[in-house]
Structures are given as structure tokens and as C-alpha cells.
Scaffold this motif. Sequence first.
Motif, PDB file in Angstrom:
ATOM      1  N   PHE C  94       9.332  18.305 -13.257  1.00  0.00           N
ATOM      2  CA  PHE C  94       9.542  16.899 -13.592  1.00  0.00           C
ATOM      3  C   PHE C  94       8.937  16.559 -14.963  1.00  0.00           C
ATOM      4  CE2 PHE C  94       8.259  12.383 -13.343  1.00  0.00           C
ATOM      5  CZ  PHE C  94       9.475  11.803 -13.015  1.00  0.00           C
ATOM      6  N   GLY C  95       7.811  17.202 -15.275  1.00  0.00           N
ATOM      7  CA  GLY C  95       7.152  16.947 -16.555  1.00  0.00           C
ATOM      8  C   GLY C  95       8.008  17.395 -17.730  1.00  0.00           C
ATOM      9  N   GLN C  96       8.619  18.560 -17.574  1.00  0.00           N
ATOM     10  CA  GLN C  96       9.491  19.073 -18.636  1.00  0.00           C
ATOM     11  C   GLN C  96      10.702  18.154 -18.827  1.00  0.00           C
ATOM     12  OE1 GLN C  96      10.099  23.362 -18.252  1.00  0.00           O
ATOM     13  NE2 GLN C  96      12.059  23.179 -19.323  1.00  0.00           N
ATOM     14  N   THR C  97      11.237  17.684 -17.727  1.00  0.00           N
ATOM     15  CA  THR C  97      12.365  16.756 -17.802  1.00  0.00           C
ATOM     16  C   THR C  97      11.971  15.464 -18.522  1.00  0.00           C
ATOM     17  OG1 THR C  97      13.443  17.583 -15.814  1.00  0.00           O
ATOM     18  CG2 THR C  97      13.907  15.308 -16.406  1.00  0.00           C
ATOM     19  N   MET C  98      10.802  14.933 -18.195  1.00  0.00           N
ATOM     20  CA  MET C  98      10.386  13.670 -18.803  1.00  0.00           C
ATOM     21  C   MET C  98       9.990  13.855 -20.264  1.00  0.00           C
ATOM     22  SD  MET C  98      11.155  11.608 -16.489  1.00  0.00           S
ATOM     23  CE  MET C  98      10.779  10.185 -17.480  1.00  0.00           C
ATOM     24  N   MET C  99       9.433  15.031 -20.598  1.00  0.00           N
ATOM     25  CA  MET C  99       9.095  15.285 -21.996  1.00  0.00           C
ATOM     26  C   MET C  99      10.385  15.401 -22.823  1.00  0.00           C
ATOM     27  SD  MET C  99       6.742  15.593 -24.211  1.00  0.00           S
ATOM     28  CE  MET C  99       5.186  15.929 -23.378  1.00  0.00           C
ATOM     29  N   ARG C 100      11.359  16.124 -22.308  1.00  0.00           N
ATOM     30  CA  ARG C 100      12.655  16.240 -22.988  1.00  0.00           C
ATOM     31  C   ARG C 100      13.261  14.850 -23.185  1.00  0.00           C
ATOM     32  NH1 ARG C 100      16.782  19.043 -19.250  1.00  0.00           N
ATOM     33  NH2 ARG C 100      16.820  16.921 -18.446  1.00  0.00           N
ATOM     34  N   VAL C 138      13.401   4.699 -23.451  1.00  0.00           N
ATOM     35  CA  VAL C 138      12.251   5.200 -24.211  1.00  0.00           C
ATOM     36  C   VAL C 138      10.969   4.536 -23.705  1.00  0.00           C
ATOM     37  CG1 VAL C 138      12.400   3.536 -26.141  1.00  0.00           C
ATOM     38  CG2 VAL C 138      11.426   5.805 -26.528  1.00  0.00           C
ATOM     39  N   ASP C 139      11.081   3.306 -23.273  1.00  0.00           N
ATOM     40  CA  ASP C 139       9.938   2.610 -22.708  1.00  0.00           C
ATOM     41  C   ASP C 139       9.451   3.346 -21.461  1.00  0.00           C
ATOM     42  OD1 ASP C 139       8.183   0.540 -22.708  1.00  0.00           O
ATOM     43  OD2 ASP C 139       9.465  -0.838 -21.584  1.00  0.00           O
ATOM     44  N   ARG C 140      10.388   3.664 -20.590  1.00  0.00           N
ATOM     45  CA  ARG C 140      10.036   4.295 -19.325  1.00  0.00           C
ATOM     46  C   ARG C 140       9.561   5.735 -19.516  1.00  0.00           C
ATOM     47  NH1 ARG C 140      10.998   3.019 -13.648  1.00  0.00           N
ATOM     48  NH2 ARG C 140      10.266   4.889 -12.629  1.00  0.00           N
ATOM     49  N   SER C 141      10.300   6.508 -20.318  1.00  0.00           N
ATOM     50  CA  SER C 141       9.924   7.919 -20.446  1.00  0.00           C
ATOM     51  C   SER C 141       8.590   8.058 -21.175  1.00  0.00           C
ATOM     52  CB  SER C 141      11.028   8.728 -21.135  1.00  0.00           C
ATOM     53  OG  SER C 141      11.248   8.276 -22.454  1.00  0.00           O
ATOM     54  N   SER C 142       8.334   7.201 -22.176  1.00  0.00           N
ATOM     55  CA  SER C 142       7.048   7.336 -22.869  1.00  0.00           C
ATOM     56  C   SER C 142       5.897   6.933 -21.943  1.00  0.00           C
ATOM     57  CB  SER C 142       7.024   6.544 -24.180  1.00  0.00           C
ATOM     58  OG  SER C 142       7.429   5.222 -23.986  1.00  0.00           O
ATOM     59  N   GLU C 143       6.121   5.901 -21.138  1.00  0.00           N
ATOM     60  CA  GLU C 143       5.086   5.484 -20.176  1.00  0.00           C
ATOM     61  C   GLU C 143       4.771   6.628 -19.191  1.00  0.00           C
ATOM     62  OE1 GLU C 143       2.436   2.534 -18.819  1.00  0.00           O
ATOM     63  OE2 GLU C 143       3.696   2.603 -20.603  1.00  0.00           O
ATOM     64  N   THR C 144       5.816   7.334 -18.769  1.00  0.00           N
ATOM     65  CA  THR C 144       5.611   8.423 -17.812  1.00  0.00           C
ATOM     66  C   THR C 144       4.911   9.609 -18.473  1.00  0.00           C
ATOM     67  OG1 THR C 144       7.632   7.699 -16.723  1.00  0.00           O
ATOM     68  CG2 THR C 144       6.780   9.846 -16.084  1.00  0.00           C
ATOM     69  N   VAL C 145       5.284   9.911 -19.709  1.00  0.00           N
ATOM     70  CA  VAL C 145       4.619  11.007 -20.421  1.00  0.00           C
ATOM     71  C   VAL C 145       3.140  10.673 -20.621  1.00  0.00           C
ATOM     72  CG1 VAL C 145       4.448  12.150 -22.675  1.00  0.00           C
ATOM     73  CG2 VAL C 145       6.668  11.964 -21.534  1.00  0.00           C
ATOM     74  N   ILE C 146       2.859   9.425 -20.968  1.00  0.00           N
ATOM     75  CA  ILE C 146       1.459   9.012 -21.147  1.00  0.00           C
ATOM     76  C   ILE C 146       0.707   9.137 -19.818  1.00  0.00           C
ATOM     77  CG2 ILE C 146      -0.028   7.007 -21.553  1.00  0.00           C
ATOM     78  CD1 ILE C 146       2.110   6.094 -23.655  1.00  0.00           C
ATOM     79  N   GLY C 147       1.312   8.633 -18.758  1.00  0.00           N
ATOM     80  CA  GLY C 147       0.659   8.671 -17.447  1.00  0.00           C
ATOM     81  C   GLY C 147       0.356  10.083 -16.995  1.00  0.00           C
ATOM     82  N   LEU C 148       1.319  10.971 -17.158  1.00  0.00           N
ATOM     83  CA  LEU C 148       1.117  12.348 -16.697  1.00  0.00           C
ATOM     84  C   LEU C 148       0.201  13.121 -17.642  1.00  0.00           C
ATOM     85  CD1 LEU C 148       4.720  13.163 -15.412  1.00  0.00           C
ATOM     86  CD2 LEU C 148       2.661  12.768 -14.046  1.00  0.00           C
ATOM     87  N   GLY C 149       0.308  12.874 -18.939  1.00  0.00           N
ATOM     88  CA  GLY C 149      -0.575  13.549 -19.886  1.00  0.00           C
ATOM     89  C   GLY C 149      -2.031  13.175 -19.629  1.00  0.00           C
ATOM     90  N   ASP C 150      -2.250  11.919 -19.340  1.00  0.00           N
ATOM     91  CA  ASP C 150      -3.604  11.393 -19.141  1.00  0.00           C
ATOM     92  C   ASP C 150      -4.015  11.407 -17.666  1.00  0.00           C
ATOM     93  OD1 ASP C 150      -6.021   9.936 -19.870  1.00  0.00           O
ATOM     94  OD2 ASP C 150      -5.099   8.230 -18.850  1.00  0.00           O
TER      95      ASP C 150
END
Lengths: 325, 94, 253
Positions: C94-100, C138-150
Amino acid sequence: MYAQMVTSEATQEDPQKLAAFQARIDAGEKIEPKDWMPEGYRKTLIRQIGQHAHSEIVGQLPEGNWITRAPTLERKAILLAKVQDEAGHGLYLYGAAETLGVSRDELTEMLLDGRMKYSSIFNYPTLTWADMGAVGWLVDGAAIMNQVPLQRTSYGPYSRAMIRICKEESFHQRQGYHIMMKMAQGTPAQKKMAQDALNRFWYPSLMMFGPSDKDSVHSAQSMKWKIKMNTNDELRQKFVDQTVPQAEYLGLTVPDETLRWNEEKGGYDFAEPDWSEFFDVIKGNGPCNTERLAARNKAWDDGAWVREGLIAHAEKRRAAKLAAE
Amino acid sequence: MKTEWPLWEVFIRGQHGLNHRHVGSLHAPDAEMAIKNARDVYTRRNEGVSIWVVEAAHISASSPSDKGPLYEPSESKVYRHPTFFDIPDEAGHM
Amino acid sequence: MTDRDALFEYLLRLGDNTLVLGHRVSEWCGHAPVLEEDIALANTALDLIGQTQMWLGLAGDVEGEGRSADDFAMLRDVWDFRNLLLVEQPNGDFGQTMMRQCLFDAFHFDLLSGLAGSTDDRIAAIAAKALKEVTYHVDRSSETVIGLGDGTEESHRRMQAALDLLWPYVGEMFMPDAVDTALHEAGIAPDLPALRASFDTRIDEILRQATLVRPDNAYAHSGGKTGVRHSEHLGHLLTQMQWLQRAYPGAAW
């Protein structure tokens, strides 16, 4: 149906309270989460709504199986929107169950380890594109038979979820029938595919209503509580009466040589499905039981780090905000 | 590790300027994601122009046993309704 | 290369990006980590499929040979596809999908913002509609990348791995060729290299909040949008997507 063979719980409470509760239901009042309710009512509802929700979620899989192979962009979008709706319906139903004091995660775990069931129909494979037609037409058609009356069920949150679901679901059966129409009017191969799909899904669709329950004590209790609105046989008959002319319109043959119009009862006489097959499927021996549960378990297990990660981030953020205040 | 996301209640105001209305619930890690999830779950059919979310644990509800004292007293205040007053037709629309 | 050829080629790039990414995202349906994400991913995929119908439909009009969006999607082979290598990469976790998704969304947002001011009204109209959808993506995917990264140690590790894996596919998005240059000079499309600065600013801020480290590797794979050299993944995607149309030629569905 989506909630097959839900046995109602016996209830041992103050007869006066029980009588007052029954009077409210008889008067057509809705029971709301904080109202007093018999323990049996609550438990039966959790089981029924939970099973209904699980059926929506597992029900994503047989149709999801064809999203990446849909023949046109429009069909792909329609199918995806439909399967997404099923996820939404599962979500609404879990939400209704949660008002009864059980969490979505608890219900999910009971699905994943086999303590709770889902509808037998989703243990059948979808082998050709015509199955997308047959599932929409027959499976959604059978589901609607049950869901429309459930909009009037006595438990408020369940009733409201069903109202929303019925509203959204109205396009599902039509899109399925539309696929069947295209194929029945198509090339000989497409027509053959459509007939084959009807052959494979007819009896499993009849099984969705569950075995005859006209003498069942559990069903009688559930009907008294208005969490079950019709007997299985009533709904099955209604489904057959509605579906046979639709098959005729398509120029397809219902795979039942005994099918006859019965003038006297004003409905069709039809062959019962093979109930031993039904019980095999319920016990876990259907063609796809193993795959379906494995797919749900994999999604849940693989997703654990995501659920944990996002909540951990939310907690860090909350703590930082508090510290800043 | 128990990680179930909190439950949020979702309220949506539709196109026609009516009040926000409770539409259902969902799970989300925080308020921001709850609003996004509400957008994805509850406005798929163009249902809304504004979303409120509130964590379910923060809702206080009236108790069903108070139903009598809370709501029945208003039943007798019939004069609050326009139909209580008999106005002759000759007086015109009122 | 005539103006019309360049425009046609450019529209295929736009449409193939959304086609292939929409297909990839739709693969998640029924398998996401939580119901809310399952539903949200399907919305993204539906938006992308809708955009595909518009871009490839316009490509057919420009070509003038009677080909429909479905013809382009279902009846071309790998070498005729013009999507970026990034979007054909497999979903992974899921992380790879959201990063892409996040990397593409950030680029897509700036690209569509430019296209919304195109001198070609048809393109400007499609871009304006798509831009609303992509603003949310972009709002949603960046929020998810931030959440999972942190998030947790594990989610952080997985997101860094996804970023490292996908970073070499970022460069191709901003690499102009004769088609891009011709369309930019005609006022139809924005200047690609000029979009990079905005992308970098946005991505750097996301990575900062996500506590992720931008890879040093500046190498950029290319060959997707020119069709010269796709990855092996695209062919497998097409075998699924096109199967019915190939197996039953000429049938209507």
C-alpha cells in the motif's frame, strides 16, 4: 439471503419489560441504540447485521475479479463503482452494528477466523464476463427482495442503513441486466456465455434465501421483532416470479425443466435447489470458500502496518498540538 | 496491538441550504482524515456541499428514559401551532 | 512531424497516463487495508478512468480515423502506449502505491494547472475539470504519505523503501522532447522543465513532514512516454485489460 440462517437468541428477561418492548415494535416504533432492548434482540441483530456486512465485503471479491478485465472503459467504471458501493454498504452496516456495542474490528476478526459467516453465494466463482451480468441481475435481484422490506425493520440504525443501501443499489441490478441484454443480443459465443452464466447462477441464487423456514422458531421470533420481514419461501417465490419473465425477454432458458406457471397460486412452480450443496458451502466446502477467506485475511494482515502507521502519526500530531498549547 | 481507528459521526449539508444532517459513521485516525473519508464515503453521489465530523465518543445524547419529561410537555402547548387559531376566510390569507 | 501529429501524440500521453494508473489503482478494489481506503482508492481510479475517456476521445477526434477511446485502450500493443514508466510500476504494498500516487499527483496537478490555460479550448476544458479531481488526489495522497512516513518504525521504513524504489522514475515526467517543445511553443502545453521547481518545493515539504529522505540518485529512467522502452510490467497489464476485446474481436459489450 445476505444474512442466511441467523438463529435468534433466546431471551430471559422481565416479562413486563419484554411486553412493553414488543408493544413498541407492534406500534411501529423504532428501537434506538440507547433504548432498553432484550439481550436476545441485541445479539441476534449483531449476528444478522454483521453477517450482512461481511457479505458485502466478501461480495466485493467475485466481481472485483473482473474489474481489470472489463471489456470497455465505461464497463470498467460502472463495475468499479458498483463494487465500491458494496464496500460502502459494508461500512454502513458495520456502523449500524457498532451502535449495538461491538466494534468493527471485533466483527472483522470473527469473519476472518470463521466464527461468523457470510452469504453462500459469494463462494461461487465468476468465470466469464457474463457472470458480471448474472451476478448483478440475479444476485443483486435476490438481495433487493430482502433489503427493500428491511428498510422497515424495527432497529433504527439498521433501518436507516438499509434505506441508504436500497437507494444506492437501485442501479446495480439494472447494470447486470444490461450486460445480459448486450450479450444475449450479441455474437453466438456471447449468447452461449450468457446462458452458461444463468445455468451456473440460477440455483445458487435460489439458495440465497436459505432453506424453508416456515416452521422455524427462530424465524418466528425474528419476525415478531421485525428484524426479519418475510419468510424465506415467500421471498424465493417472489424472486422466481419476477425473474422468469426477465429470462424469457433475454431469450435465455432457466435451467429447470419443471418450471411451470401455476394459475391457481398465481406464481411459478419450480425445482428446489440441492440443499446438500448449500450445506456443504455453508460448512466451508464451496468452490471458493478458501480463496475468499484467504483474500480477506491477506488484505487485513497486509494492511496492519498501514492502520498502525496512520494512527501512530495521528497520536504524535495530537501530542505535539497539546504540547504547543 | 489494538489499533482500531476512532469512530466518527458524519453530518452533511446538502445542496439546498438545509441544516447539516447525520448521515452515518466511519473510522479515521484523526479529524482531517475523517473529513476526507467522509467525502469519499458519503458524497459519492453528489450529496453534499459541507461536511462536519465529530468523534462519536464526544457526543452526549439524551437518555431514552427521559422521553416523557423531555418531550411530552410540549404536546399540550397546542397554541404554538397556527392551526390552533380559527381565522375567518374573509380576513384573507394569513 | 506535423502539428496535428504532435498534438495527437501529446493527447495519447495524457490519456495513457491516466489509463494505466487508473487500472493499477483499480487493482486494489476489495483488498485495501481498511474499508475507508478501499472506497477512496476506487474514487481515485474512477476519476482517472473518466479523464482517460476524455483525453483518448479527443485524441481520436484529432487523429480523424474514427478510433474511439476504447480502441486506443484495448487494441494497441505495448510499443504504442505513451504513458510514463512511473504509472505502470506494480502496486507493491500500500505504501508503494501511495508513494507512486503522490509523486504522480504532484506532477499531474502542476501539469493540469498549466493545461487549464491552454490556447486549445478543448484541452483547457478537460484540464479544468480534471484539475478539481486531482487537487483532491494530491491532497489525500500527500496526507497519507506524511502519515505513514511519520507513523511507526515499520511504516517509515516501508515508505522510505518505496521512495527509493520509485525516485528514478520521477525524472521522466519533466524530460521534454520534440513533442513537448512543439506544444509549448504553440501555447497549448506548459513548459515541462519549468514545472520541476514547483514539484520539488511541494515534494520536499511532504518528505520533510513525512520524515523521509529524498534519494541522492538523480538518475532518471526514460522510454515510457516516447514508447521506446516500456518496462516488462506494461505487457502483463495489457494482457488483462485487453483480454476480452482480443479474444472476441468485434463483439459489442
